[in-house]
Design an enzyme around this catalytic site. Structure first.
Site, short mmCIF file in Angstrom:
data_model
loop_
_atom_site.label_atom_id
_atom_site.label_comp_id
_atom_site.label_asym_id
_atom_site.label_seq_id
_atom_site.Cartn_x
_atom_site.Cartn_y
_atom_site.Cartn_z
CB SER A 164 -0.84 0.10 1.33
OG SER A 164 -1.35 1.18 1.27
CG HIS A 167 -3.93 -1.49 -2.07
ND1 HIS A 167 -5.04 -2.02 -2.01
CD2 HIS A 167 -4.36 -0.48 -0.88
CE1 HIS A 167 -5.99 -1.74 -1.30
NE2 HIS A 167 -5.86 -0.86 -0.67
CG ASP A 174 -5.14 2.79 0.71
OD1 ASP A 174 -6.17 2.01 0.43
OD2 ASP A 174 -4.13 2.31 1.24
CG MET A 222 -8.08 7.49 2.40
SD MET A 222 -7.24 7.46 3.99
CE MET A 222 -6.68 5.82 4.09
CG HIS A 228 -9.46 0.37 -0.73
ND1 HIS A 228 -8.76 0.23 0.27
CD2 HIS A 228 -10.58 0.70 -0.62
CE1 HIS A 228 -9.78 0.40 1.33
NE2 HIS A 228 -10.89 0.41 0.36
CG MET A 239 -11.38 3.91 1.80
SD MET A 239 -9.73 3.54 2.55
CE MET A 239 -8.62 3.68 1.49
CG MET A 248 -12.11 -2.38 4.54
SD MET A 248 -10.51 -2.09 3.70
CE MET A 248 -9.74 -1.42 4.88
CG ASP A 304 -6.74 -2.55 2.49
OD1 ASP A 304 -5.40 -2.45 3.08
OD2 ASP A 304 -7.26 -1.83 2.03
C1 DX5 Z 1 -6.75 1.63 5.17
C2 DX5 Z 1 -6.43 1.17 3.99
C3 DX5 Z 1 -5.12 0.43 3.82
C4 DX5 Z 1 -3.86 0.74 4.66
C5 DX5 Z 1 -2.99 -0.42 5.09
O1 DX5 Z 1 -7.68 2.46 5.25
O2 DX5 Z 1 -7.30 0.97 3.00
O3 DX5 Z 1 -4.92 -0.04 2.47
O4 DX5 Z 1 -3.01 1.54 3.58
O5 DX5 Z 1 -1.99 -0.29 5.83
P1 DX5 Z 1 -1.46 -0.87 6.91
O6 DX5 Z 1 -0.89 -2.17 6.15
O7 DX5 Z 1 -0.35 -0.19 7.44
O8 DX5 Z 1 -2.56 -1.36 7.72
ZN ZN Z 2 -6.67 0.11 1.16
#
Ligand code: DX5
Ligand code: ZN
Length: 221
Positions: A8, A33, A35, A37, A66, A68, A137, A175
């Site tokens: 990630s 990956h 993220d 947000m 991903h 969010m 998750m 994840d």
């Molecule tokens: C959380 C993200 C994850 C995060 C994982 O909201 O969707 O992808 O980056 O990070 P670690 O492996 O540090 O939990």
């Molecule tokens: Zn993620």
């Protein structure tokens, strides 16, 4: 099937993003990956389109995005244009999930659905055969570096049963809070793809960490 590792980028060094992207390119990792947000669906803002555009320019592996965010339908085409290969939306953010999934596929991407820790697997019963990926998750989304929620193992088992029962080919991605301590147990429970952020990028030798994870989870194949 070979088990996949998806570092990630949220945990990478944003001041040296190219360096960390090249590291993943050269490593045994399978996917990037990414993220996204929005500060509304989750209480944090990560990065947006210009940063993803720069990542895509250098990334030589599958880009697993991903989302969010609320109202993901508004940006499906944009993410396709930015180079996303897999686009995952949250079940909790989609009123018309079936339409959203069709639209992701119509834009040439693989379609995924992510479930928050409190969302039961059963809500996917009527859509599982349309999904390329389900992201379970194992932390509450919004931040990297949180601790793994143990109830995840049970959910993986339920999801695996649903996939087999429906004769679907959906991949199971986990994840949040993945480390070398839970990786094998996750694979044994039925996971196909492990996302790892902090465990990879906060380690001394991220390249070696990726290699160890990859070897560990494919040990019996
Ligand atoms: C959380 C993200 C994850 C995060 C994982 O909201 O969707 O992808 O980056 O990070 P670690 O492996 O540090 O939990
Ligand atoms: Zn993620």
């Amino acid at each position: 099937m070979e088990k996949l590792i998806a570092p990630s980028i949220l945990a990478a060094d944003f001041a040296n993003l190219q360096k960390d992207i090249e590291l993943v390119n050269k490593s045994e990792a399978d996917w990037f990956h990414i993220d996204i947000m929005d500060g509304v669906f989750v209480p944090n803002i990560s990065f947006g389109m210009p940063v993803l555009k720069s990542i895509s320019k250098h990334a030589k592996k599958t880009i697993d995005v991903h989302l969010m965010i609320v109202e993901p339908d508004r940006y499906i085409k944009t993410f396709a244009d930015l180079g996303a290969n897999i686009l995952t939306v949250h079940y909790e953010a989609c009123t018309h999930l079936h339409r959203t999934i069709q639209s992701i596929k119509a834009n040439g991407m693989k379609a995924g659905v992510a479930l928050n820790p409190h969302t039961p697997i059963a809500v996917l019963e009527d859509i599982i055969t349309d999904l390329d990926l389900v992201c379970v998750m194992s932390v509450n989304p919004g931040f990297g570096g949180q601790s793994f929620i143990e109830n995840t193992y049970k959910k993986i088992g339920q999801l695996k049963n649903l996939i087999e029962f429906s004769k679907a080919t959906t991949l199971i991605e986990i994840d949040g809070g993945v480390t070398d301590k839970n990786a094998n147990k996750l694979i044994d429970a039925g996971a196909d793809v492990l996302v790892a952020g902090s465990f990879v990028f906060k380690s001394k030798e991220p390249m070696e960490t990726i290699q160890n994870l990859k070897t560990m989870v494919n040990r019996t194949i």
